[in-house]
Design a protein around this motif. Sequence first.
Motif, PDB file in Angstrom:
ATOM      1  N   ILE A 167       0.843  -1.194   0.000  1.00  0.00           N
ATOM      2  CA  ILE A 167       0.000   0.000   0.000  1.00  0.00           C
ATOM      3  C   ILE A 167       0.877   1.242   0.000  1.00  0.00           C
ATOM      4  O   ILE A 167       0.631   2.204  -0.737  1.00  0.00           O
ATOM      5  N   SER A 182       0.947   3.983  -3.098  1.00  0.00           N
ATOM      6  CA  SER A 182       0.558   5.372  -2.859  1.00  0.00           C
ATOM      7  C   SER A 182       1.755   6.298  -3.034  1.00  0.00           C
ATOM      8  O   SER A 182       1.597   7.470  -3.391  1.00  0.00           O
ATOM      9  N   ASP A 232      -3.986   1.819  -6.561  1.00  0.00           N
ATOM     10  CA  ASP A 232      -4.145   2.317  -5.202  1.00  0.00           C
ATOM     11  C   ASP A 232      -5.583   2.119  -4.720  1.00  0.00           C
ATOM     12  O   ASP A 232      -5.820   1.692  -3.586  1.00  0.00           O
ATOM     13  N   PHE A 233      -6.515   2.423  -5.603  1.00  0.00           N
ATOM     14  CA  PHE A 233      -7.934   2.263  -5.256  1.00  0.00           C
ATOM     15  C   PHE A 233      -8.255   0.801  -4.974  1.00  0.00           C
ATOM     16  O   PHE A 233      -8.973   0.472  -4.018  1.00  0.00           O
ATOM     17  N   ASP A 273      -6.944   0.026  -1.607  1.00  0.00           N
ATOM     18  CA  ASP A 273      -7.798   0.645  -0.584  1.00  0.00           C
ATOM     19  C   ASP A 273      -9.068  -0.164  -0.369  1.00  0.00           C
ATOM     20  O   ASP A 273      -9.510  -0.372   0.764  1.00  0.00           O
ATOM     21  N   GLU A 298      -8.303  -3.267   1.515  1.00  0.00           N
ATOM     22  CA  GLU A 298      -8.105  -2.987   2.935  1.00  0.00           C
ATOM     23  C   GLU A 298      -9.441  -2.740   3.621  1.00  0.00           C
ATOM     24  O   GLU A 298      -9.685  -3.203   4.735  1.00  0.00           O
ATOM     25  N   LEU A 299     -10.308  -1.994   2.929  1.00  0.00           N
ATOM     26  CA  LEU A 299     -11.622  -1.713   3.507  1.00  0.00           C
ATOM     27  C   LEU A 299     -12.392  -3.008   3.733  1.00  0.00           C
ATOM     28  O   LEU A 299     -13.017  -3.207   4.785  1.00  0.00           O
ATOM     29  N   TYR A 314     -12.947   4.761  11.760  1.00  0.00           N
ATOM     30  CA  TYR A 314     -13.171   5.236  10.393  1.00  0.00           C
ATOM     31  C   TYR A 314     -14.656   5.330  10.045  1.00  0.00           C
ATOM     32  O   TYR A 314     -15.056   6.201   9.289  1.00  0.00           O
ATOM     33  N   TYR A 356     -10.735   9.883   6.242  1.00  0.00           N
ATOM     34  CA  TYR A 356     -10.632   8.632   5.483  1.00  0.00           C
ATOM     35  C   TYR A 356     -11.550   8.646   4.264  1.00  0.00           C
ATOM     36  O   TYR A 356     -11.105   8.533   3.127  1.00  0.00           O
ATOM     37  N   GLN A 375      -9.230  11.088   1.913  1.00  0.00           N
ATOM     38  CA  GLN A 375      -8.357  10.072   1.334  1.00  0.00           C
ATOM     39  C   GLN A 375      -8.999   9.366   0.150  1.00  0.00           C
ATOM     40  O   GLN A 375      -8.406   9.269  -0.921  1.00  0.00           O
ATOM     41  N   LEU A 376     -10.219   8.886   0.336  1.00  0.00           N
ATOM     42  CA  LEU A 376     -10.816   8.063  -0.722  1.00  0.00           C
ATOM     43  C   LEU A 376     -11.522   8.907  -1.777  1.00  0.00           C
ATOM     44  O   LEU A 376     -11.249   8.786  -2.964  1.00  0.00           O
ATOM     45  N   MET A 423      -3.809   9.834   3.725  1.00  0.00           N
ATOM     46  CA  MET A 423      -3.641   8.392   3.931  1.00  0.00           C
ATOM     47  C   MET A 423      -2.565   8.125   4.986  1.00  0.00           C
ATOM     48  O   MET A 423      -2.747   7.287   5.877  1.00  0.00           O
TER      49      MET A 423
END
Lengths: 446, 353
Positions: A199, A203, A246-247, A250, A253-254, A275, A284, A288-289, A326
């Motif tokens: 990650i 990023s 990256d998405f 993410d 991870e989510l 979060y 977040y 970030q997203l 992030m």
Amino acid sequence: MPLSPTNYYGSGLEQGYWGLMIVTYPYISGLVAGSFVVATLSQLFGRKRLAPLAPVAAILSFALLLAAPLTIWGDARQPSRVYELITRMHVPWSPMALFLLIWISYVVLMLVELYAVFRADNAARAEWAERPVRAKIAGLLTLGARSRDRRSLRRDERIVRWTAGIGILIAFLFHGYIGFIFGSMKSRALWSSPMMPVIFIVSAIVSGIALVQVAYFGIAKWNGWKIDREIVSELNMWLIGALLFDFYLDMIELLMSGVRAYAPEETYEWFSRLYFHGPLFWTYFLFQLALGVVVPLVALATRRGRASIVNSGVMAVLVLMGVYMMRWNVVAGGQMASKVTNDIVSYPLVWTGYDSVQTVLGVFGVAFLLFLLFAWIFPWKAGFEGTTEPAVTPPAAGPVPTTPATTSPANQPTPVPSTSLMGVLEDGSAPGLLGATRKRDHSGIQ
Amino acid sequence: MDNPQLSSQVGAKHTVSRRGFLGALTAIAAAAGTAGGWVGRAAATTIKPVARPAAAQMARLLAYYRTRPRWASWLVPELNVNDGWQQWMRTILNSKNLPIAHDNFWRLGTTIAQPHHWAMVIDERRCIGCQACVVACKDENNVPVGVFRTWVDVVETGSMVPDPAGPIVTDAGNFRSEVKRSSMPLICNHCDHPPCVDVCPVKATFKRADGIVMIDYDLCIGCGYCIQACPYNARFFNPIQQTADKCTFCAHRLDRGLLPACVTSCPTHARVFGDRNDPTSEVSVLLATQATTVLKEDLGTDPQVFYIDREQEVYDENSTANTVYPYTANLNSTDYATLSGSTPPPAATGGQG
């Protein structure tokens, strides 16, 4: 409250020990690695259109590389004992002890790369520069190797390709080990993850591309150059690719942390408390997203969007902001999750003094000053000035009369026997990767 | 022989053969000597297991320890001050002479002799939450204001039940208290596989061969990595000396044959300290006869602080336990802000998740 949380040491049992400097450290080292990757796109992977940006990206990377240790040095409570990192290095058990090894090897590699990238231009500047101090510095930077014939240019090119190849590994190591510092900590539920190095690296690439984009706009504005939309479009394409990866990470991870059925109990609890419902919701999901990833992806999806200067600039700034958020979410979030009690540890934002916004701005200021210094030292404008005119002009046609070393009149070939300035051969062909970027030869003379 | 070249060759041949014999002899002797040295070293460092006492003897020992007024003890016989281990100059003041480990902690159990293996057993049935150990530790170790080497969480289980006749009157109605309190003494676990020691970049923190995890304050660079890596939050930054700091099991007292301050000060004998290598020590007897647990066992740190009758898992978010902070409150927390009234209490929900 009698005891304020702005007192850094506080009085509680558990606090956020790693403050803004540690948030900034992975950010800066990510910019180092990311801008280096942008440089390698042309040096190693043959993206010739990005070649003018490669010297700028290399200089940026080097300036940030020199500024990066200031963050951890400023964060350490006993900065005067930094020499112990050499004398008592606990390798390979402590990931943090690897820092000096990786950093020093990176600095050495960057020195070699910068030497090879700028050697021919420095040789030209040493010969043609109007100001003696610049000629002197340029001559020193060539280390005496001032030939600009086809063979030496090919040799430079080969060195650059090798250093780019090794350097991309070291850049990933440099940033990956920082991810590993967090990922290897089994005491922190939100940090302990094998995905952490990946990650961080992805990023880092995202932020590096965005930084080079912003830097390109900045220096073009500063010098009054016309911005090449093809370069912007190509950079945006790479940015989209990195952003998509990256998405993807993410979202992984989510899913792996934010869904109760999939995640370990402690991870899910803290992820949802911080979060979904907690203090990091906006940083977040919004910063970030949404603003850092989704909005740039949408805005750069169309060809028009990618070619638009304003759109690209705004999106690059948003991406840079999103990556910083992030880092904040990782470093602050991991420490807000208490290890031994049931509550969220407060993580105050300190404005002045130790480990504060003030010191972070100072580190960025040092990096910017270093960038200005290197930009003054190194002849990095070679590729840019050539982009304003498409044709390969004979080197003697334009600026040569201004140079004192040759007394030949205008419109006459230069007396240099087999080559001309900046590595362009007399027949107008560029001898290779480096030469291709230097269609206008006078650019080394500033 | 006339030919000098030939004669020299012949002479050389003889010399070579003699040298070969001597070389072989030397090699064999060296190999035998090395092997003997290793065998001798292994024999010297191997820990000989001591037979565990029989069950009847165990029961007698336990009864003896239960009745013994340990908190007033001065010299503890089981610590055996004459074995040379506790010499002040060799240990705390000159820890470089001690066998210590910065990594590969398995060596401490195999190749490095362990005269002692210090451990603590905390009997939660006996803890009354008086915080005497906290005060004694602060007093003994000069722990600055605001940080703790040991602390006692007070855990409250149960809930306030709505009851019109209840004695607790609130805006939301009357309540009756159906809660139970238990205390949770917490201290550095002196893990046998401490992640905090592994991650130190400058080898400032170490594990002594007798099991104590310590910090060399003159070497610590204050990076905070060990503090982050400790799963039990047992480490902290000392605001005076600006280094990491932690419990030492009162190593300076142990090396003089004394018990740790928190153990000595405990009025109910809830903290029991001793040597796991000695099968007749109270700690060994308790571990052999009582059901004990350790904190965060799943992390594999192998803690050396054991709990008897740990009723509540205070780390469990989903448990019904509510942590109360009488003295050692975490002031930098949302809970404290709620308790102190600076933020409104959270709205009641139907449970988490």
